[in-house]
Scaffold this active site. Structure first.
Site, PDB file in Angstrom:
ATOM      1  N   HIS A  80      58.259  27.221  35.215  1.00  0.00           N
ATOM      2  CA  HIS A  80      56.809  27.304  34.962  1.00  0.00           C
ATOM      3  C   HIS A  80      56.389  28.546  34.180  1.00  0.00           C
ATOM      4  O   HIS A  80      55.261  28.595  33.691  1.00  0.00           O
ATOM      5  CB  HIS A  80      56.027  27.280  36.274  1.00  0.00           C
ATOM      6  CG  HIS A  80      56.168  26.006  37.050  1.00  0.00           C
ATOM      7  ND1 HIS A  80      55.895  24.774  36.502  1.00  0.00           N
ATOM      8  CD2 HIS A  80      56.541  25.771  38.335  1.00  0.00           C
ATOM      9  CE1 HIS A  80      56.098  23.834  37.418  1.00  0.00           C
ATOM     10  NE2 HIS A  80      56.497  24.409  38.537  1.00  0.00           N
TER      11      HIS A  80
HETATM   12 ZN    ZN Z   1      59.003  22.417  41.810  1.00  0.00          ZN
END
Ligand code: ZN
Ligand code: ZN
Length: 391
Positions: A132
């Site tokens: 992320h």
């Molecule tokens: Zn995850």
């Protein structure tokens, strides 16, 4: 092909620790390594530690001002700059944050370098898969995007085609973003539907930047509740065909274990047995379609830190090391003692959830009224024609 695999490991990766109230408890890494050792897999693979990624490596993906902000927060967590996503609920600042994050990144980069150089066909960094993190900010428990850095390093070394397959329950948004405009990198993510789950991206319509990047991202947005059969059906309906067509020079995979039915942060219902089947499928794809079977396998999310993560990634190490662990085997008592000592919990007893994995092949037909088939169809229709493949 056999050959020894690399397992990247430095005990200090367990210093990647957001604190006792955070779900990403580094005990999951320690317990995984403990289980790897309990099965003797550390004798089947070469366990190596690489140095932390330096600034010039981090800059392959991240902005220097962000790296500077991480370093500042690392030295003085109270002064973390939230405009970079630091010192937030998801990514609290902690002392030594830069060092621990750069160390994890260094393992993934070194794994990529070793595989590219042919020193090993496969390399695993289960501490990695922090998918992320963005070029200019932390997100979703991720500080530096080791997956994107490994891929960027491969490109720097001359790779022209790298495939990234992300089966974490969350969308691999940071990796997709890093290579959004780059046709040399094909990113494929299977995840729970963005309407329901962080980070809210990974819609099938996200297929790469207009122009050169078009078709370089593929997203399968799975319905909540998807279990083994649906998850495996979706994987096999999308991934092998893309890899067979793209013929990557290196396959990079992210094996977040948070698809599991016990995971507290998401809503898929996948078993350990299906996770193992997908790990084995990725291994087979590397052997079938990648010259030299060059495969870098990373960890990722996973918040059932005792019951699921260590077993899942121990299977991954066994598969990459050509010494697969028998799912029926009884877990060594020494490891369960370690679990109890560290967590006061009783660890799982076997390397299986007792599920028999099977799925229906996409080639046998699909049901347009079925929600899983709709998810697969949406992904194929959005991306496949852009790659010259039939949807
Ligand atoms: Zn995850
Ligand atoms: Zn192999």
């Amino acid at each position: 092909m056999s050959g020894r695999a690399l397992l990247m490991w430095d005990e200090a990766v367990t210093r990647y620790d957001f604190g006792s109230s955070h779900p990403m408890d580094p005990v999951r890494l320690a317990l995984t390594m403990g289980l790897v050792r309990a099965y003797g897999l550390d004798k089947q693979v070469d366990v190596v530690a690489a140095p932390p990624a330096g600034d010039s490596t981090l800059r392959l993906v991240h902005r220097q001002d962000y790296v500077d902000a991480v370093r500042a927060a690392s030295a003085d967590p109270g002064a973390a700059d939230a405009s970079y996503g630091l010192g937030t609920m998801d990514d609290p600042a902690f002392a030594g944050m830069h060092e621990a994050s750069a160390l994890i990144a260094g393992q993934s980069v070194a794994a990529a370098e070793a595989v590219w150089a042919g020193e090993a066909a496969h390399a695993v960094n289960f501490a990695g898969g922090l998918h992320h993190a963005m070029p200019g900010g932390a997100a979703g428990f991720c500080i530096y995007n080791d997956a994107a850095l490994a891929i960027a390093r491969l490109l720097e070394l001359g790779a022209e085609r790298v495939a990234y397959v992300d089966v974490d329950v969350h969308h691999g948004d940071g990796v997709q973003a890093a290579f959004w405009e780059d046709p040399r990198v094909l990113t494929i993510s299977l995840h729970e539907h963005p309407r329901l789950l962080f980070p809210g991206t990974g819609w099938p319509e996200e297929t790469g930047a207009a122009g050169a990047g078009e078709g370089s991202a593929v997203n399968v947005a799975l319905p909540a509740g998807t279990g083994d059969e649906g998850w495996l059906r979706a994987f096999h309906a999308v991934v092998p065909e893309l890899i067979a067509d793209f013929r990557p020079q290196v396959l990079v995979t992210q094996h977040g274990a948070d698809t599991h039915f016990e995971d507290p942060l998401a809503h898929l219902a996948v078993s350990l047995d299906a996770q193992r089947a997908v790990q084995a499928a990725c291994h087979s794809l590397a052997h079938e379609y990648v010259e030299g079977a060059k495969w870098v396998a990373l960890g990722g999310g996973g918040y059932a830190v005792v019951d699921v993560v260590p077993r899942s990634w121990t299977h991954l190490v066994g598969i990459a090391g050509h010494a697969p662990v028998d799912p029926e085997s009884v877990i060594p008592a020494s490891w369960r003692d370690e679990v109890f000592a560290r967590t006061r919990e009783l660890g799982p007893g076997r390397m299986t959830d007792g599920r028999t994995v099977s799925w229906r092949s996409w080639d046998a037909g699909y049901d347009p009224a079925d929600r899983l088939d709709q998810a697969v169809l949406a992904a194929r229709r959005a991306a496949f024609p852009l790659r010259g493949l039939l949807a």
